[in-house]
Scaffold this motif. Structure first.
Motif, PDB file in Angstrom:
ATOM      1  N   ILE A  13       4.202   2.310   7.352  1.00 15.11           N
ATOM      2  CA  ILE A  13       4.419   1.379   6.232  1.00 15.11           C
ATOM      3  C   ILE A  13       5.803   2.140   5.539  1.00 15.11           C
ATOM      4  O   ILE A  13       6.616   1.182   5.128  1.00 15.11           O
ATOM      5  N   THR A  56       9.938  -5.686  12.719  1.00  9.75           N
ATOM      6  CA  THR A  56      10.072  -5.531  11.264  1.00  9.75           C
ATOM      7  C   THR A  56      11.386  -5.973  10.924  1.00  9.75           C
ATOM      8  O   THR A  56      11.294  -6.569   9.854  1.00  9.75           O
ATOM      9  N   GLY A 223       2.057  -4.208  12.179  1.00  7.20           N
ATOM     10  CA  GLY A 223       1.790  -4.725  11.261  1.00  7.20           C
ATOM     11  C   GLY A 223       1.810  -4.125   9.764  1.00  7.20           C
ATOM     12  O   GLY A 223       2.473  -4.688   8.707  1.00  7.20           O
ATOM     13  N   LEU A 224       1.710  -2.844   9.942  1.00  4.90           N
ATOM     14  CA  LEU A 224       1.886  -2.019   8.872  1.00  4.90           C
ATOM     15  C   LEU A 224       3.258  -1.639   8.496  1.00  4.90           C
ATOM     16  O   LEU A 224       3.742  -1.725   7.175  1.00  4.90           O
ATOM     17  N   LEU A 227       4.434  -4.899   6.549  1.00  3.48           N
ATOM     18  CA  LEU A 227       3.747  -4.819   5.300  1.00  3.48           C
ATOM     19  C   LEU A 227       4.965  -3.972   4.472  1.00  3.48           C
ATOM     20  O   LEU A 227       5.295  -4.338   3.578  1.00  3.48           O
TER      21      LEU A 227
END
Length: 268
Positions: A13, A56, A223-224, A227
């Protein structure tokens, strides 16, 4: 799930947040995260890094594109030779490096260790640029006429770096877009994110044929990170990117020093 693994996923993250805030920089952390928190071999870690950084950054570039911040002619000029060099380095150069890379009189330098040393040196270069906040307001293209030959050569060089260490190279791309293309900083950052996204995916495609990937691990981590970039883009409206970039630079420098000390300790 162990504490170390949990920290690793939280770090995903953080990578996204940094990219969202500064337009780059977070990718320089992905390889150390994979190597030291998930115990992934260095060469495989660079492959994973390319995918995470590519996915990303692609999200970030879509946001910049919708806001019409990306300079597509400059992107094409810089990116085409960069795509070629990053693909060739991932498809042929990295697999062709011998393992061990060097040995003499009982001294052995494994391929994984050599890549880590090189990565740490690049991290120090990136940290220096971020700490000094090297963002020139104008350069050779201050007259508004991009130096396309220079952009193409720099694109090829950045592609080799990206392909070798698995990081996007944003700390190199942004200054070149300002100096050689005459782009304002915000436009240079937006253009850089798109170049990083495609560069990373091209490099990753060069790995697929000779690398076994753990998608059950890679997709949740990515995915993190995605996010995180949404969080970073939101926070960018309220925080000063310059100070954040400088603070992150000191953090990158600390991680680079840790890598060098840790690896040299095990070497000797």
């Amino acid at each position: 799930m162990s504490q170390q693994t949990l920290i690793g996923y939280i770090s995903a993250i953080v990578v996204g947040i940094v990219i969202g805030l500064t337009g780059g920089g977070g990718s320089i952390l992905t390889v150390p995260i994979f190597v030291y928190l998930f115990n992934i071999p260095t060469v495989l870690a660079t492959s994973y890094s390319l995918f995470v950084v590519g996915a990303t950054s692609l999200i970030g570039s879509l946001n910049h594109t919708l806001k019409k911040r990306v300079d597509f002619p400059v992107t094409l000029t810089f990116a085409l030779p960069s795509f070629i060099s990053v693909f060739l380095s991932r498809r042929f150069l990295v697999p062709a490096l011998p393992d061990p890379l060097f040995q003499l009189n009982g001294f052995i330098l494994p391929k994984n260790k050599a890549l880590l040393y090189f990565f740490a040196i690049v991290m120090i270069m990136a940290a220096r640029a971020m700490i000094r906040n090297e963002r020139p307001e104008q350069g050779e293209a201050a007259d508004g006429r991009p130096r396309y030959a220079g952009l193409a050569l720099d694109g090829f060089a950045v592609g080799l770096l990206t392909g070798t260490i698995g990081a996007g190279g944003g700390f190199l791309i942004v200054p070149m877009l300002v100096l050689l293309a005459g782009l304002p900083i915000r436009r240079a950052v937006a253009t850089s994110v798109l170049i990083i996204a495609v560069n990373s995916f091209v490099g990753f495609m060069g790995d697929i044929q000779h690398t076994t990937l753990d998608w059950n691990f890679l997709l949740p981590f990515t995915g993190l990170s995605v996010l995180g970039i949404f969080i970073g883009m939101y926070l960018a409206h309220y925080l000063a990117p310059g100070q954040l970039k400088k603070g992150f630079g000191w953090f990158v420098l600390a991680v680079a020093c840790y890598i060098l000390v840790n690896e040299l300790h095990h070497l000797f």
